[in-house]
Design a protein around this motif. Structure first.
Motif: not given
Lengths: 822, 443
Positions: B197, B252-255, B266, B285-287
């Protein structure tokens, strides 16, 4: 206790404890403890032997850690080692650790028991005490097995120190409580009893606890303790407050011992020996006299100790219940306490007086305090005291003051606490019934009761009032009038509507002459409440309406109109709908004669114990119940209680009725807790119909007979109905097969099947004894027209086997299968 | 909506209590203390429901922050607010400690009034807050009417996080990629679970209202560009010192921070924004794929009889030899009945810490592609307890100068049309720090 004597203070332990106390957070505490545990582990692991002092210190630390809530899985061995030390403090810590942390680890237990044995046989009293304390603290079965035989010997040995004797007595008491089968007193009994004569008051105090416990289990063996206890008591009571030095507590000589002695005496009946009895009476008188003396000290401890003895003495007097003089004096003493400013004393006085009231000697004396008690009921701040006052009022009530007491209780009910209301209601109902001189007063009282505390009036109360009204001709008119008036109120309780519906349905004709209560007025009054009531009440009201049709033919049109309306005849509730339909048909088809027979007035109910009393007993704790029991059994002879009071004709009627109890009569009795007309009750009667008439589809009027329509012909049951049979019958509401009757000899089972208009019933008889039944016959009687419907009766008679087993039903059974059709 | 906010010290004493709505009574304060702080069993859930009241709490060192509500609020919103609250407090007075909170009593109440209104979170941007909530007391006369109206228009305007008219002599920006790598490995060296993270933290000192554009080796962007055939940027902005040769990573996801234009992300997957002044977190973010594990731990535990345990642990560093890992700490748990420990290690220092039931081995520095070893002899005390030792995993802490996820910053462009400075005049600094999160190997 010299846990940390000078020069022996465990500094490491003190530092550790203060470290723990200074920890800011739980995590810090855990860290500190982990560190200490590691340190102790390395010390215990160390090859060089530890000296006693450090061993004690570390065991102490482990104990502290354990008491903080952490697991300890080592150090037991070191603690056991400490037991064999010769230093008091080390031994003490060892025992402490063992008492707190011992678990059933077999090898350690053996070592521990060994150490204890050594200490018990040593001549050192402090060591013996430590060992005894450890046994008592652990109190496990293993301990009891190992030492139960040893301790009595120590207890009675001549050369045992007083302090050891005390410990031994209490240790034995503990072992006796945990495993009574292992503690066998046998030959020690008399010597233990003689401990009551011991010079040392401490020994006597310890021993008496043991003796009290033992004599409760086997009073005969310890009978001799009575005279010893009496002499001991008289010595204490007559001694001056300075005689007993150490055992004088705020100028009261040995209060604890006195209380225990008095309590021990309560285990036994009054002594038969005149001298002993005289001495005891003297003691009790002295105690009562002392209560009158001005207090020697203003301290509360002084009066507490004095009063404790006094109350124990009073309960002993009550227990003996044979000394009128003492009972009256006790009652007067309690009367003084009733006005004491200590709430606790008032509470205790009320409680003791409650038991005093049940004694024939002191009943009158208790009655003189009625004003005070009533006052207490009104003004006490504490609800528990008020409750006691209510109990006492109940207990002291008799015919002379019943009216006053019932009136007071009724007026208190309006403000009473919700928690005790139901109980109060039951009490009022019971008193009103028991001491009713004229039954119009009774009816008034109960109706008042329903008005004041409607929600708290249980079913039994209003069942009872109806039973009484029906059984007594003279109140019926009055009851009808009163109920009619009570129903005039814009809002009345549902129970009131039930009573009103029932009574007007039965006896409405008695007041119909008055234009103000003409039939139509009565009907309109009842019907105005109809929509506000629950289903069972509505069902009852419908039955009342059909009775109205019988009583007053002029109301027929109005009532049929009501029954015909959609809200009745299409009611979503099955019971209501069925009643509406059937009553409507009945009223339009049946001729007046039939109607009059079907809707005849209810026969009197059989006399039986008031169901309310049973309910009260159930509600109250066992302690108070015994009081009421006692009282009831005592009064039964003389006072007006049920049957004796009533006219001989009623009693006779009741008796004749009781021999053939109509199933419908039962509905208002004890066992039918369910509301009238509710499914199980009506189905119950259906079942009895089936049984007695052997027809599954009995006339519909009888089917939903709710105890209101007594038209069902008195049935001749083939089997004598037994009380428990009724309970069994209830099972058949939902199933066709089952056990119908059972006692030690015989079991009767029933199995039935129905197809269209045909029905078949099998009866099974099982022999439960080991012997053969000889000349066993069954008689099936078919009442009335049913006879013509029976197609076929087959009975195969075969032998009853001697050996009947429940799995092997078939071999032991015997069947009768009538087949019938309509 | 948040009904109230309480701050407690470790003893459960209330330091700050601010109630925003009437449905929260005084007893709520005690309810949280009794049921959470002083609970018999440690409360692990951050959300606790007591008597139809929800308590959301976060803990910072010894301080408990609890938000209370009777309504069914968005829990994520509440926690986001609590974290923001922590950030704001840290920005104002540094570390959140009991002493600091007591010293900044008035300030905290002032902040709470500003950032939460009737339970609804308001502007919690430190930069913006600092313009009108100061620790120097009332500025009074020095603030003119225009300045005040400017504050109003800025706070209520479209870009609430940056005020106009900022000027720096030297335009400078710092970019930190901070990652924490989490791992659970079996004794045989099989990866049971692993993820990274990360955060991109930026410190900007830029004049005017610059428009920035941030680019990294995001797999989707790279693939798109690869198709388009525009490879102008490759190699040019390789500012970092990453070790792997791979080109792109899968996120994977991010803010993002609120300043990032999400619509643009987007549609084009480009990160463009007008940055706040000072320090802030640009993205999180997270990978989970293709993680570079900086260290490998090889444990070897042997039980010799009932009273002895032999432990041998080898660690191998797995990155470019030119890089140096720092602050390495290996924690080897010991059984609960340990009575003595002997340790031998080739490098660093190792010590048995009884209070934590573990051997702690510390190494200051270690280069890539190296290997080190520790061996320990643990003496055990025989106990009457039959419970077997559960063998907790060996855990590890470290810090490495690269991103274990493989993330690389490709560019950060600054455009300011009104003022006359271009992208080339901005001095940019990039730093990668990879830290261990929960980095465990079973033994």
């Amino acid at each position: 206790m010299p846990a940390v004597s000078k020069g022996d203070g465990m500094r490491g332990l003190a530092v550790f404890i203060s470290d723990i106390r200074n920890c800011k957070s739980k995590e810090a505490e855990i860290k500190r403890i982990n560190k200490e545990l590691a340190n102790i582990r390395s010390k215990f692991k160390g090859d060089k032997a530890l000296d006693g002092y450090s061993k004690k210190k570390y065991v102490c630390k482990l104990l502290f850690i354990f008491l903080l809530g952490h697991d300890i899985d080592f150090g037991h061995m070191e603690a056991v080692n400490l037991l064999s030390s010769n230093k008091y403090t080390e031994k003490q810590i060892g025992y402490l650790f063992i008492s707190v942390l011992v678990n059933s680890n077999s090898e350690l237990i053996r070592l521990i028991n060994n150490a204890i044995k050594n200490d018990l046989s040593s001549r050192n009293p402090t060591f013996m005490c430590l060992a005894l304390h450890c046994i008592a603290n652990v109190g496990s079965r293993e301990m009891a097995e190992a030492f139960a035989s040893e301790i009595p010997r120590i207890l009675v040995a001549g050369d045992t120190m007083d302090s050891v004797k005390q410990s031994a007595a209490l240790c034995l008491l503990r072992l006796y409580k945990t495993s009574p089968d292992l503690v066998l007193m046998g030959e020690w009994t008399s010597r233990v009893v003689h401990l009551l004569n011991d010079q040392h008051m401490g020994v006597v105090t310890a021993a008496i606890s043991l003796i009290t416990c033992l004599s409760q289990k086997n009073p005969d063996e310890f009978k001799t303790c009575v005279s010893l206890a009496v002499s001991r008591l008289s010595r204490i009571v007559s001694s001056a407050s300075t005689d007993l030095q150490d055992y004088t507590y705020y100028f009261v000589p040995a209060p604890w011992l006195s209380c225990k002695l008095l309590r021990l005496l309560q285990c036994y009946p009054p002594p038969e020996d005149g001298a002993v009895k005289g001495r005891l009476v003297e003691c009790l008188e002295t105690i009562l006299n002392k209560a009158q003396e001005p207090p020697k000290s203003k301290k509360v401890q002084h009066s507490n100790a004095k009063n404790a003895i006094l109350f124990e003495a009073i309960s002993l007097i009550i227990h003996y219940d044979s000394e009128p003089n003492l009972l009256v004096r006790a009652c007067n003493q309690l009367g003084q306490f009733l006005q004491h400013r200590e709430t606790n004393l008032r509470y205790l006085a009320l409680e003791s007086m409650c038991t005093l009231a049940s004694s024939e000697f002191s009943h009158e004396a208790v009655k003189t305090h009625i004003e005070t008690v009533i006052n207490a009921l009104k003004t006490e701040r504490d609800v528990s005291v008020r409750q006691r006052a209510a109990d006492l009022l109940y207990a002291m009530c008799d015919r002379s003051n019943a009216k006053q007491i019932v009136a007071e209780m009724l007026s208190y009910l309006e403000t009473a606490d919700y928690s005790i209301r139901e109980e109060m209601v039951l009490k009022v109902a019971i008193l009103a019934e028991k001491y009713a001189v004229d039954y119009s007063w009774y009816v008034d009282t109960i109706l008042n009761l329903i008005r004041i505390a409607g929600d708290y009036v249980s079913e039994e109360v209003w069942y009872r009032v109806i039973q009484i009204v029906i059984n007594r001709d003279d109140v019926q008119g009055y009851a009808a009038k009163t109920v009619f008036e009570a129903l005039q109120a814009p809002a009345c309780h549902e129970n009131m509507v039930k009573v009103g519906g029932y009574i007007l349905g039965e006896f409405g004709n008695l007041i119909a002459g008055d234009p103000r209560s003409s039939p139509l007025v009565q009907f309109n009054l009842l019907h105005s409440k109809f929509h506000l009531c629950s289903v069972p009440t509505r069902a009852l009201l419908l039955s009342a309406y059909i009775k109205f049709i019988n009583l007053f033919p002029e109301t027929k049109a109005t009532i049929q109109e009501v029954l015909r309306c959609d809200s009745q005849i299409r009611n979503s509730d099955v019971e209501l709908q069925q009643r509406a339909v059937e009553y409507l048909k009945l009223s339009s088809i049946a001729s007046t004669d039939v109607l009059a027979t079907v809707l005849e007035e209810m026969p009197p109910f059989p006399e039986r114990e008031s169901s309310i009393l049973a309910k009260l007993k159930k509600k109250k704790g066992p302690g108070t119940v015994s009081v009421t029991d006692l009282e009831d059994s005592k009064r039964e002879g003389g006072e007006l209680n049920g049957g004796g009071e009533r006219g001989p004709d009623t009693a006779a009627m009741a008796a004749s009725n009781a021999s053939t109890p109509s199933p419908s009569a039962d509905l208002l009795g004890i066992r039918s807790a369910a509301p009238v007309g509710a499914a199980p009750a009506s189905a119950g009667s259906l079942l009895v119909d089936v049984f007695s008439e052997a027809g599954p589809a009995a006339p519909s009027a009888a089917v939903n007979d709710d105890g209101f329509l007594s038209s069902a012909p008195p049935s001749e049951d083939p089997a004598p109905p037994l009380p428990e049979a009724d309970e069994l019958l209830n099972k058949f509401v939902c199933k066709n097969n089952g056990v119908l009757f059972e006692n030690q000899l015989l079991q009767i089972g029933i199995k039935s099947e129905y197809r269209q208009n045909l029905g078949r019933m099998y009866l099974f008889y099982g022999n439960k004894t080991s012997v053969q039944f000889a000349s066993f016959t069954t008689t099936v009687s078919y009442p009335g027209e049913l006879q013509s419907h029976i197609l076929f009766v087959q009975s195969c008679s075969c032998m009853f086997r001697n050996q009947y087993t429940s799995e092997n039903w078939d071999t032991a059974c015997y069947s009768t299968s009538p087949i019938f059709a309509h | 909506m948040i009904g109230g906010l309480f701050i407690y010290n470790h003893k459960g004493e209330v330091l700050i209590s601010r109630v925003y709505r009437d449905d929260i009574g005084r007893n709520a304060v005690d309810a949280f203390r009794v049921n959470v702080i002083h609970a018999r069993q440690q409360v692990r859930s951050p959300v606790t429901n007591i008597a139809r009241t929800s308590f959301f709490h976060v803990k910072r060192s010894n301080i408990w922050l609890a938000a209370v509500t009777k309504q069914n609020v968005n829990a994520a919103m509440v926690f986001e607010f609590l974290y923001k609250m922590c950030d704001v407090m840290t920005a104002y007075f540094g570390k959140i400690s009991e002493e600091n909170i007591k010293n900044n009593f008035v300030l905290i109440y002032e902040l709470l009034d500003e950032i939460l209104d009737f339970g609804y979170p308001q502007n919690s941007e430190t930069g913006a807050l600092k313009t009108f909530i100061t620790q120097q007391g009332i500025k009074g006369q020095s603030q003119t009417k225009e300045e005040q109206s400017q504050i109003t228009s800025q706070v209520t305007g479209q870009i609430g996080w940056r005020r106009e008219g900022i000027k720096y002599r030297r335009n400078e920006l710092f970019l930190d990629v901070l990652e924490s790598v989490n791992l659970l490995m079996s004794p045989q060296g099989q990866v049971l679970s692993a993820h990274v993270s990360g955060r991109v933290v930026m410190k900007s000192y830029l004049s005017g209202m610059p428009e920035c554009k941030f680019g990294m080796n995001d797999k989707i962007v790279i693939d798109k560009q690869g198709k388009g055939g525009t490879t102008e940027d490759t190699g040019k902005s390789d500012l970092g010192g990453g070790s792997s040769g791979k080109q792109s990573i899968a996120i994977d996801d991010c803010t993002f921070h609120q300043c990032v234009r999400l619509s643009k992300f987007d549609s084009e997957r480009s990160i463009s924004f007008i940055p706040p002044d000072g320090e802030y977190e640009l993205m999180r973010y997270r990978t989970t794929k293709d993680i570079i594990l900086p260290f490998r731990v090889i444990p070897l535990v042997r039980e010799v009889g009932r009273t002895k345990l032999e432990v041998k642990v080898v660690i191998k560093s797995n990155f470019k030899p030119s890089l140096l890992a720092q602050k390495i700490e290996v924690r080897i748990p010991t059984p609960l009945n340990t009575s003595g420990v002997q340790v031998i290690c080739m490098k660093g220092k190792a010590k048995y810490k009884a209070s934590e039931n573990a051997i702690v081995w510390k190494i200051k520095r270690m280069a890539g592609m190296k290997e080190s070893q520790i061996s320990a002899e643990i003496e055990l005390l025989p106990t009457n307890d039959k419970k077997k030792w559960a063998r907790p995993p060996i855990s590890m802490n470290f810090e490495v100068p690269f991103a274990p996820s493989g993330l690389k910053v490709r560019y950060l462009k600054v455009f300011e049309s009104k003022l006359n400075y271009s992208d080339h005049d901005v001095i940019k600094w990039v730093r990668y720090i990879g830290r261990s999160g929960i980095y465990e190997t079973r033994c």
